[in-house]
Design an enzyme around this catalytic site. Sequence first.
Site, mmCIF file in Angstrom:
data_model
loop_
_atom_site.group_PDB
_atom_site.id
_atom_site.type_symbol
_atom_site.label_atom_id
_atom_site.label_comp_id
_atom_site.label_asym_id
_atom_site.label_seq_id
_atom_site.Cartn_x
_atom_site.Cartn_y
_atom_site.Cartn_z
ATOM 1 N N GLY A 81 43.193 31.176 32.863
ATOM 2 C CA GLY A 81 43.632 31.255 33.304
ATOM 3 C C GLY A 81 44.133 31.290 34.857
ATOM 4 O O GLY A 81 44.047 29.706 34.730
ATOM 5 N N ASP A 141 38.306 41.295 47.531
ATOM 6 C CA ASP A 141 38.963 41.487 45.748
ATOM 7 C C ASP A 141 38.656 41.871 44.686
ATOM 8 O O ASP A 141 37.988 40.834 43.553
ATOM 9 C CB ASP A 141 40.164 40.273 45.813
ATOM 10 C CG ASP A 141 40.876 41.053 45.222
ATOM 11 O OD1 ASP A 141 41.216 42.126 44.371
ATOM 12 O OD2 ASP A 141 41.255 39.407 44.032
ATOM 13 N N GLY A 165 46.176 32.499 38.279
ATOM 14 C CA GLY A 165 45.688 33.056 38.793
ATOM 15 C C GLY A 165 46.641 32.802 40.182
ATOM 16 O O GLY A 165 47.342 32.128 40.146
ATOM 17 N N THR A 166 46.600 33.627 40.874
ATOM 18 C CA THR A 166 47.648 33.692 42.579
ATOM 19 C C THR A 166 47.114 31.667 43.041
ATOM 20 O O THR A 166 48.524 31.221 43.111
ATOM 21 C CB THR A 166 47.363 34.038 44.199
ATOM 22 O OG1 THR A 166 46.574 35.768 43.223
ATOM 23 C CG2 THR A 166 48.337 34.162 44.347
#
Length: 434
Positions: free
Chosen positions: A11, A125, A13-14
């Site tokens: 993945g 989150d 992500g930010t």
Amino acid sequence: MERYKILEELGDGTCGSVFKAIHMETYEIVAVKKMKRKFYFWEECMNLREVKALRKMNHPNIIKLKEVVRENNELFFIFEYMEYNLYQIMRERERPFTEEEIRSFMSQVLQGLAHMHKNGYFHRDLKPENLLVTNDVLKIADFGLAREVSSLPPYTEYVSTRWYRAPEVLLQSSTYTPAIDMWAVGTILAELFTLSPIFPGESEIDQLYKICCVLGTPDWTTFPGATNVSRLMNICYSEILPANLSDVIPNASLEAIDLIMRLCSWDPLKRPTADQSLQHPFFHVGMWVPYPIRDPLELKLNNIAGAKPNLELNLWDFGAEPDDCFLGLTLAVKPSISNLEAVHDVSQGMEENILLCSDFKNHQEQSVLWSFISPDQNGIHPPVESSLSLSFSSIQHPSVVPQSSGFPITSLQPNILDCPLLAMSSPFQQSHYH
Ligand SMILES: Nc1ncnc2c1ncn2[C@@H]1O[C@H](COP(=O)(O)OP(=O)(O)OP(=O)(O)O)[C@@H](O)[C@H]1O
């Protein structure tokens, strides 16, 4: 990091990219999160929310941070590896989850969350992508936005995923609490039933509008600290009536509907905590409820005559209607009991009189022991080219058995199984509201 061989990217992500990797000596499969920004000092690393939060928490339903490695000013987190996230599982799913499966996922989320909140953190989150699953075991991940409950408001605005964002965050309330996690749990619970998000807002305003369409217009005084209540006023120029949640989630039981309603309360103070949610009747269907003590012969005759068992059970207040009682306890009763079995069970029931709560796992709580694999006890390592790491081990604590229920179901509605999903077309879907 040469101890690990990267196998594939999992993945992006930010804050970082996540890779599947193998430890070259132990052959353990791990997930390596490589942070995007540079870290020049260990102090910076140890101050990261993700590290601060995870070092305090060790629980079977919270992802385990095994090591922190800083190498050439780059920071790597080594996590235990999990095969899927809940978003992938839902996306690939061709038929709805059974309520039993949903119960299992949700009880694990709530147990992890209860532990986190007790330790003074809230996640901020929660979303299906951050709930990782291997062999039906679920763990909460991505503590990049985790915040200490004791930290002082006002909190800076942050970018959590819109669809799971609580109304007080959308309205830019300056004082939000762990209740924002409980809102997210409610939306995820609803999504597990329908396999699509319950509030899929296309902008922040559209998000609020979609919430209004299901929950109805809120009481204006619910959000005293909100700096952007005008957002709601723009939407609610005329009152929107709440939808029947059983129409929106037609395959959910009455208990599930009740829990979703409570978790997705406009008012954060009305949402149950993680611990309280675990006591909700939705989680109590595995109970073995004894038959009332009656004459076996009388019961046998009743059964022969085709009468339904008369359940005189007072576990929860289901209201006056006998059918309500029956509905709420369908899973507690053997559906097709033969006459002979009935007689046998009655005599057994007299002696045993047991309550079995099968949904709760006897989780073993764990706590963290921190050990620095480095000569520097302060954890500060100036040479930039060095490769140093922190590792984590755990000790076992006695298991915890959940307490009994005390959750009343107040609103029982008929479960409309064949009702189409509520169509929610929104006037706020245009991008200029972003
Ligand atoms: N321990 C793990 N095992 C397997 N996959 C993982 C693990 N941790 C993270 N992932 C995968 O990598 C993705 C991104 O991870 P994570 O959410 O921690 O990164 P992030 O940079 O903080 O992302 P975001 O932008 O969502 O906050 C996750 O959605 C998940 O699919």
